[in-house]
Design a protein around this motif. Structure first.
Motif, PDB file in Angstrom:
ATOM      1  N   PRO A   6       0.820  -1.221   0.000  1.00 27.69           N
ATOM      2  CA  PRO A   6       0.000   0.000   0.000  1.00 27.69           C
ATOM      3  C   PRO A   6       0.852   1.268   0.000  1.00 27.69           C
ATOM      4  CG  PRO A   6      -0.830  -1.554   1.620  1.00 27.69           C
ATOM      5  CD  PRO A   6       0.459  -2.118   1.098  1.00 27.69           C
ATOM      6  N   GLU A   7       2.027   1.213   0.662  1.00 26.11           N
ATOM      7  CA  GLU A   7       2.906   2.384   0.695  1.00 26.11           C
ATOM      8  C   GLU A   7       3.412   2.731  -0.700  1.00 26.11           C
ATOM      9  OE1 GLU A   7       3.488  -0.376   2.683  1.00 26.11           O
ATOM     10  OE2 GLU A   7       2.646   0.446   4.527  1.00 26.11           O
ATOM     11  N   LEU A   8       3.818   1.706  -1.451  1.00 23.65           N
ATOM     12  CA  LEU A   8       4.298   1.943  -2.812  1.00 23.65           C
ATOM     13  C   LEU A   8       3.164   2.409  -3.706  1.00 23.65           C
ATOM     14  CD1 LEU A   8       6.503   1.930  -4.939  1.00 23.65           C
ATOM     15  CD2 LEU A   8       6.110  -0.524  -5.234  1.00 23.65           C
ATOM     16  N   LEU A   9       2.017   1.763  -3.605  1.00 25.53           N
ATOM     17  CA  LEU A   9       0.869   2.174  -4.425  1.00 25.53           C
ATOM     18  C   LEU A   9       0.468   3.626  -4.164  1.00 25.53           C
ATOM     19  CD1 LEU A   9      -1.623  -0.826  -4.622  1.00 25.53           C
ATOM     20  CD2 LEU A   9      -0.515   0.375  -6.500  1.00 25.53           C
ATOM     21  N   SER A  10       0.665   4.088  -2.958  1.00 24.95           N
ATOM     22  CA  SER A  10       0.258   5.456  -2.621  1.00 24.95           C
ATOM     23  C   SER A  10       1.106   6.507  -3.326  1.00 24.95           C
ATOM     24  CB  SER A  10       0.292   5.677  -1.110  1.00 24.95           C
ATOM     25  OG  SER A  10       1.624   5.758  -0.640  1.00 24.95           O
ATOM     26  N   VAL A  11       2.309   6.140  -3.771  1.00 22.53           N
ATOM     27  CA  VAL A  11       3.167   7.119  -4.452  1.00 22.53           C
ATOM     28  C   VAL A  11       3.268   6.886  -5.955  1.00 22.53           C
ATOM     29  CG1 VAL A  11       4.533   7.629  -2.416  1.00 22.53           C
ATOM     30  CG2 VAL A  11       5.302   5.842  -3.972  1.00 22.53           C
ATOM     31  N   THR A  17      -1.329   9.695 -17.543  1.00 26.98           N
ATOM     32  CA  THR A  17      -2.416  10.527 -17.014  1.00 26.98           C
ATOM     33  C   THR A  17      -2.067  11.211 -15.696  1.00 26.98           C
ATOM     34  OG1 THR A  17      -3.416   8.734 -15.720  1.00 26.98           O
ATOM     35  CG2 THR A  17      -4.131   8.966 -18.037  1.00 26.98           C
ATOM     36  N   GLY A  18      -1.067  10.689 -14.996  1.00 28.86           N
ATOM     37  CA  GLY A  18      -0.717  11.225 -13.686  1.00 28.86           C
ATOM     38  C   GLY A  18      -1.645  10.757 -12.578  1.00 28.86           C
ATOM     39  N   SER A  19      -2.576   9.870 -12.912  1.00 31.79           N
ATOM     40  CA  SER A  19      -3.550   9.409 -11.928  1.00 31.79           C
ATOM     41  C   SER A  19      -2.971   8.309 -11.050  1.00 31.79           C
ATOM     42  CB  SER A  19      -4.808   8.889 -12.632  1.00 31.79           C
ATOM     43  OG  SER A  19      -4.537   7.669 -13.297  1.00 31.79           O
ATOM     44  N   PRO A  20      -3.541   8.128  -9.845  1.00 33.99           N
ATOM     45  CA  PRO A  20      -3.137   7.002  -8.993  1.00 33.99           C
ATOM     46  C   PRO A  20      -3.435   5.679  -9.695  1.00 33.99           C
ATOM     47  CG  PRO A  20      -4.454   8.585  -7.764  1.00 33.99           C
ATOM     48  CD  PRO A  20      -4.536   8.976  -9.203  1.00 33.99           C
ATOM     49  N   LEU A  21      -2.781   4.619  -9.225  1.00 37.95           N
ATOM     50  CA  LEU A  21      -2.943   3.288  -9.808  1.00 37.95           C
ATOM     51  C   LEU A  21      -3.517   2.334  -8.774  1.00 37.95           C
ATOM     52  CD1 LEU A  21       0.537   3.239 -11.525  1.00 37.95           C
ATOM     53  CD2 LEU A  21      -1.655   3.435 -12.694  1.00 37.95           C
TER      54      LEU A  21
END
Length: 76
Positions: A6-11, A17-21
């Protein structure tokens, strides 16, 4: 299936697109539609997200392995 922390996904962000993944199985998926109107998908290989824009994937796959490490200094 390796789970991205979750920590890696948060960054992590989509390079297009610059959107979260979000992780869906063996892929990361954008939360915003890409230029084609569809969500972009990025493979995860050996637990490492491959965040190359789709148009660069063929060139990256065709490059010899030694070119991937060309910018790294030799171990010594």
């Amino acid at each position: 299936m390796p789970k991205i922390s979750p920590e890696l996904l948060s960054v992590l962000r989509c390079p297009v697109t610059g959107s979260p993944l979000l992780q869906e199985g063996e892929e990361l998926v954008t939360t915003v539609d890409g230029p084609s109107g569809e969500k972009l998908r990025y493979a995860i290989e050996d637990g490492i997200p491959l965040l190359l824009p789709p148009e660069l994937l063929p060139a990256a796959a065709a490059a010899p392995a030694f070119q991937h490490d060309a910018g790294r200094p030799a171990a010594g």
